[in-house]
Design a protein around this motif. Structure first.
Motif, PDB file in Angstrom:
ATOM      1  N   GLY A  54       0.976  -1.312  -0.118  1.00  0.00           N
ATOM      2  CA  GLY A  54       0.004   0.164  -0.017  1.00  0.00           C
ATOM      3  C   GLY A  54       0.988   1.224   0.066  1.00  0.00           C
ATOM      4  O   GLY A  54       0.673   2.235  -0.659  1.00  0.00           O
ATOM      5  N   HIS A  55       1.768   1.271   0.770  1.00  0.00           N
ATOM      6  CA  HIS A  55       2.800   2.347   0.970  1.00  0.00           C
ATOM      7  C   HIS A  55       3.460   2.588  -0.471  1.00  0.00           C
ATOM      8  O   HIS A  55       3.717   3.696  -0.888  1.00  0.00           O
ATOM      9  CB  HIS A  55       3.960   2.165   1.879  1.00  0.00           C
ATOM     10  N   LEU A  56       3.852   1.597  -1.085  1.00  0.00           N
ATOM     11  CA  LEU A  56       4.606   1.385  -2.638  1.00  0.00           C
ATOM     12  C   LEU A  56       3.717   1.998  -3.619  1.00  0.00           C
ATOM     13  O   LEU A  56       4.051   3.078  -4.193  1.00  0.00           O
ATOM     14  CB  LEU A  56       5.220   0.307  -2.675  1.00  0.00           C
ATOM     15  N   GLY A  57       2.181   1.766  -3.398  1.00  0.00           N
ATOM     16  CA  GLY A  57       1.514   2.143  -4.330  1.00  0.00           C
ATOM     17  C   GLY A  57       1.309   3.635  -4.129  1.00  0.00           C
ATOM     18  O   GLY A  57       1.181   4.528  -5.339  1.00  0.00           O
ATOM     19  N   GLU A  58       1.070   4.190  -3.142  1.00  0.00           N
ATOM     20  CA  GLU A  58       1.030   5.668  -2.776  1.00  0.00           C
ATOM     21  C   GLU A  58       2.050   6.490  -3.201  1.00  0.00           C
ATOM     22  O   GLU A  58       1.898   7.606  -3.916  1.00  0.00           O
ATOM     23  CB  GLU A  58       0.745   5.926  -1.158  1.00  0.00           C
ATOM     24  N   LEU A  59       3.250   5.693  -2.793  1.00  0.00           N
ATOM     25  CA  LEU A  59       4.629   6.399  -3.274  1.00  0.00           C
ATOM     26  C   LEU A  59       4.548   6.548  -4.809  1.00  0.00           C
ATOM     27  O   LEU A  59       5.046   7.472  -5.335  1.00  0.00           O
ATOM     28  CB  LEU A  59       5.677   5.541  -2.601  1.00  0.00           C
ATOM     29  N   ALA A  60       4.308   5.382  -5.417  1.00  0.00           N
ATOM     30  CA  ALA A  60       4.234   5.339  -7.005  1.00  0.00           C
ATOM     31  C   ALA A  60       3.321   6.591  -7.561  1.00  0.00           C
ATOM     32  O   ALA A  60       3.802   7.231  -8.577  1.00  0.00           O
ATOM     33  CB  ALA A  60       3.937   4.022  -7.515  1.00  0.00           C
ATOM     34  N   LEU A  63       9.304   0.619   3.745  1.00  0.00           N
ATOM     35  CA  LEU A  63       9.136  -0.715   3.000  1.00  0.00           C
ATOM     36  C   LEU A  63       9.967  -1.862   3.585  1.00  0.00           C
ATOM     37  O   LEU A  63      10.303  -2.926   2.743  1.00  0.00           O
ATOM     38  CB  LEU A  63       9.705  -0.356   1.541  1.00  0.00           C
ATOM     39  N   ALA A  64      10.668  -1.653   4.655  1.00  0.00           N
ATOM     40  CA  ALA A  64      11.675  -2.495   5.112  1.00  0.00           C
ATOM     41  C   ALA A  64      11.061  -3.795   6.264  1.00  0.00           C
ATOM     42  O   ALA A  64      11.920  -4.582   6.474  1.00  0.00           O
ATOM     43  CB  ALA A  64      12.661  -1.969   5.867  1.00  0.00           C
TER      44      ALA A  64
END
Length: 126
Positions: free
Chosen positions: A42-48, A109-110
């Motif tokens: 979810g964080h990766l999608g928001e960041l993208a 993301l870790a």
């Protein structure tokens, strides 16, 4: 009436208990990892999405601002205005790359909880 003590399980029963507890531990760690992976996704999608929108808006701003500056400064500076703008854009690019690295160093993301639990499990077993 006297209550008798439960019988000792023996070697096979103890091994079965250890295997059962190990299986529960592995399943709980897998569930934790799955939960954190979904959160990281979810964080990766928001960041993208934020990065894509920022890039689009940034390109429009850069294009219009550059065209305006070149138009206004061409008579006074000539081709030298192109070198000045290139330097400005290089400085902006460096600042943005450092900002992105800072965001990644925050550790969203870790999988920090899963990693700490796995380290604790390793330390306990060893």
């Amino acid at each position: 009436m006297e209550q008798s003590a439960p019988p000792h399980p023996g070697l096979i029963g103890s091994l079965a208990g250890v295997a059962r507890n190990t299986a529960r531990l592995v399943l709980s760690r897998i569930e934790l990892a799955a939960l954190e992976l979904s959160e990281a996704r979810g964080h990766l999608g928001e960041l993208a999405l934020v990065c894509a929108l920022a890039l689009l808006a940034g390109w429009f701003a850069i294009a219009f601002t550059t065209a305006t500056i070149i138009f206004l400064a061409w008579e006074a500076m000539g081709w030298k205005i192109l070198l000045v703008l290139a330097g400005v854009f290089i400085a902006i690019t460096i600042a943005l790359v450092m900002s992105a690295r800072g965001m990644l160093k925050q550790g969203k993301l870790a999988l920090p909880v899963t990693m700490s639990e796995l380290k604790a499990d390793r330390d306990m077993l060893l």
